[in-house]
Design a protein around this motif. Structure first.
Motif, mmCIF file in Angstrom:
data_model
loop_
_atom_site.group_PDB
_atom_site.id
_atom_site.type_symbol
_atom_site.label_atom_id
_atom_site.label_comp_id
_atom_site.label_asym_id
_atom_site.label_seq_id
_atom_site.Cartn_x
_atom_site.Cartn_y
_atom_site.Cartn_z
ATOM 1 N N ASP A 251 0.838 -1.196 0.000
ATOM 2 C CA ASP A 251 0.000 0.000 0.000
ATOM 3 C C ASP A 251 0.872 1.245 0.000
ATOM 4 N N PHE A 252 0.225 2.408 -0.114
ATOM 5 C CA PHE A 252 0.931 3.660 0.072
ATOM 6 C C PHE A 252 1.211 3.842 1.559
ATOM 7 N N ARG A 253 2.402 4.307 1.900
ATOM 8 C CA ARG A 253 2.729 4.543 3.310
ATOM 9 C C ARG A 253 4.020 5.337 3.427
ATOM 10 N N ASP A 254 4.214 5.979 4.587
ATOM 11 C CA ASP A 254 5.498 6.577 4.922
ATOM 12 C C ASP A 254 6.342 5.585 5.707
ATOM 13 N N ALA A 255 5.674 4.620 6.340
ATOM 14 C CA ALA A 255 6.385 3.585 7.082
ATOM 15 C C ALA A 255 7.251 2.784 6.112
ATOM 16 N N PRO A 256 8.346 2.192 6.590
ATOM 17 C CA PRO A 256 9.260 1.472 5.686
ATOM 18 C C PRO A 256 8.647 0.204 5.099
ATOM 19 N N TYR A 257 9.078 -0.127 3.897
ATOM 20 C CA TYR A 257 8.687 -1.369 3.245
ATOM 21 C C TYR A 257 9.733 -2.438 3.546
ATOM 22 N N THR A 258 9.305 -3.688 3.620
ATOM 23 C CA THR A 258 10.255 -4.772 3.790
ATOM 24 C C THR A 258 10.893 -5.103 2.447
ATOM 25 N N THR A 259 11.928 -5.930 2.484
ATOM 26 C CA THR A 259 12.595 -6.317 1.242
ATOM 27 C C THR A 259 11.719 -7.206 0.374
ATOM 28 N N LEU A 260 10.619 -7.729 0.938
ATOM 29 C CA LEU A 260 9.705 -8.588 0.185
ATOM 30 C C LEU A 260 8.483 -7.836 -0.318
ATOM 31 N N GLU A 261 8.478 -6.507 -0.164
ATOM 32 C CA GLU A 261 7.356 -5.685 -0.615
ATOM 33 C C GLU A 261 7.820 -4.702 -1.678
ATOM 34 N N THR A 262 6.888 -4.245 -2.506
ATOM 35 C CA THR A 262 7.178 -3.198 -3.468
ATOM 36 C C THR A 262 6.113 -2.118 -3.374
ATOM 37 N N ALA A 263 6.540 -0.869 -3.386
ATOM 38 C CA ALA A 263 5.623 0.263 -3.233
ATOM 39 C C ALA A 263 4.886 0.544 -4.536
ATOM 40 N N TYR A 290 -5.863 -4.661 -8.047
ATOM 41 C CA TYR A 290 -7.201 -4.087 -7.852
ATOM 42 C C TYR A 290 -7.641 -4.228 -6.395
ATOM 43 N N THR A 291 -8.281 -3.183 -5.878
ATOM 44 C CA THR A 291 -8.863 -3.215 -4.541
ATOM 45 C C THR A 291 -10.236 -2.556 -4.549
ATOM 46 N N CYS A 292 -11.110 -3.014 -3.652
ATOM 47 C CA CYS A 292 -12.408 -2.359 -3.469
ATOM 48 C C CYS A 292 -12.445 -1.617 -2.127
ATOM 49 N N VAL A 293 -11.282 -1.517 -1.458
ATOM 50 C CA VAL A 293 -11.225 -0.839 -0.148
ATOM 51 C C VAL A 293 -10.157 0.249 -0.173
ATOM 52 N N ALA A 294 -10.123 1.014 -1.247
ATOM 53 C CA ALA A 294 -9.107 2.062 -1.389
ATOM 54 C C ALA A 294 -9.197 3.103 -0.283
ATOM 55 N N GLN A 295 -10.381 3.307 0.264
ATOM 56 C CA GLN A 295 -10.549 4.309 1.313
ATOM 57 C C GLN A 295 -9.818 3.924 2.597
ATOM 58 N N LYS A 296 -9.397 2.668 2.708
ATOM 59 C CA LYS A 296 -8.699 2.202 3.911
ATOM 60 C C LYS A 296 -7.175 2.279 3.779
ATOM 61 N N ASP A 297 -6.698 2.815 2.678
ATOM 62 C CA ASP A 297 -5.255 2.960 2.484
ATOM 63 C C ASP A 297 -4.806 4.326 2.979
ATOM 64 N N ASP A 298 -4.373 4.383 4.221
ATOM 65 C CA ASP A 298 -3.822 5.613 4.809
ATOM 66 C C ASP A 298 -2.461 5.866 4.170
ATOM 67 N N PRO A 299 -2.214 7.086 3.623
ATOM 68 C CA PRO A 299 -0.944 7.330 2.927
ATOM 69 C C PRO A 299 0.269 7.343 3.841
ATOM 70 N N VAL A 300 0.044 7.330 5.157
ATOM 71 C CA VAL A 300 1.152 7.372 6.108
ATOM 72 C C VAL A 300 1.414 6.006 6.731
ATOM 73 N N ALA A 301 0.354 5.315 7.149
ATOM 74 C CA ALA A 301 0.489 4.082 7.924
ATOM 75 C C ALA A 301 0.579 2.836 7.048
ATOM 76 N N ASP A 302 1.091 1.756 7.641
ATOM 77 C CA ASP A 302 1.087 0.434 7.025
ATOM 78 C C ASP A 302 -0.270 -0.195 7.312
ATOM 79 N N ASP A 303 -1.094 -0.316 6.282
ATOM 80 C CA ASP A 303 -2.462 -0.824 6.456
ATOM 81 C C ASP A 303 -2.624 -2.272 6.005
#
Length: 335
Positions: A251-263, A290-303
């Protein structure tokens, strides 16, 4: 539109059309500078930025373009310019060929006034600011207006050459930070939200989402009435669940991504007819989620991770090839 040779101001989204003299003449080569705005949409219903001026900072001189209209700030609702749509800020201004950086100056506002910069979300109008202020490479450090306005500093250099040089500055509005705590206004972080692309190097992704995909996703999500659909754009190789050889779509976030994730690179709303579009995508290979819960993607937090994870991607498409000056058609649920 006024042009002044001064210290920088700023620019938002841009298109450049260049021209110049031949190699065997004695005239200075110039390119025509044009600037417009476009976006990758957020979940708000209105994201208006009040633009004042655009500045190009060259190696030896800077060029300032007044984008106000009859002395009034130029207000642009970025949600009116999605996909390939662009609003022009500067058009047909000649500058010498060479490498430039760009700054865009906007009117910061923390009150939610409708004559400056603001966001409307869930029927509430709040102010919008850039968290960056100041001069553009010290060129305009003595300008009091610059000290008070929000700055969008695009410090990555780009060339203006002889011939066509069309650029677009895209806003990824999904990365806008919503009001939080004692800050009752939205925040734009230029390094996260704005990118410049050369139009000659980009293509378009146009697609659809089958209603059955959306229905199945809503069942998994709990069929909340506030659920909103969106498609996320990733570099090639990203997958829904990840593996040893492929990174997981995150997801979008300011929190760090792991090496197994891609932003994600960007996101696009899915309209009521199940259609979506990404404009100004650099020619390369991509994957879509694709997602149907885009409103739950906080641009700062890891959701997506942990006990309170609320955001998920339901379906994916890989091997999405984008070529220059062409449109790639894709469909979720086509099989």
């Amino acid at each position: 539109m006024n042009l002044a040779k001064t210290a920088l101001s700023s620019a938002l989204v841009l298109a450049l059309a260049g021209c110049g003299g031949s190699d065997d003449d004695n005239t200075a080569k110039t390119g025509q500078f044009s600037l417009g705005v476009s976006d990758s949409p957020a979940l708000a219903t209105n994201v208006t930025i009040a633009f004042d001026r655009v500045v190009l900072k060259g190696s030896s001189e800077s060029y300032t373009f007044d984008v106000t209209e009859e002395g009034e700030l130029k207000q642009v609702n970025l949600l009116d310019y999605q996909g390939q749509e662009v609003e022009t800020l500067v058009s047909g201004q000649e500058v010498p060929v060479g490498e430039y950086q760009m700054c865009i100056y906007m009117k910061n506002d923390t009150t939610g006034a409708d004559d400056t910069s603001f966001v409307i979300a869930e029927e509430a109008m709040k102010g919008l600011i850039s968290n960056s202020q100041g001069s553009c490479g010290n060129a305009d450090s003595e300008d009091q207006a610059v000290k008070e306005e929000g700055r969008i500093f695009l410090n990555k250099k780009f060339p203006i050459a002889v011939g066509d040089n069309r650029f677009v500055a895209e806003f990824n509005l999904a990365k806008l930070q919503p009001p939080k705590g004692n800050k009752d206004y939205w925040v734009l972080k230029p390094t996260d939200v704005v990118r410049i692309e050369n139009v000659s190097d980009v293509g378009t992704i146009s697609g659809s989402v089958d209603s059955r995909i959306t229905a199945d996703c809503l069942v998994e999500a709990g069929d909340d009435a506030d659920n909103r659909s969106a498609v996320y754009l990733y570099r090639a190789g990203a997958t829904l669940d990840g593996s040893e050889n492929a990174a997981k779509m995150a997801d979008f976030r300011d929190a760090p991504y792991t090496t197994l994730e891609t932003a994600p690179i960007a996101s696009a709303r899915v309209d009521e007819e199940g259609k979506f579009e990404f404009g100004f995508v650099v020619a390369s290979d991509y994957a879509l989620g694709y997602t149907c819960v885009a409103q739950k993607d906080d641009p700062v937090a890891d959701d997506m991770n942990g006990e309170e994870a609320s955001f998920f991607l339901f379906d994916a498409i890989d091997n999405v090839v984008v070529e220059e000056n062409s449109t790639t058609e894709v469909a979720f649920g086509s099989n």
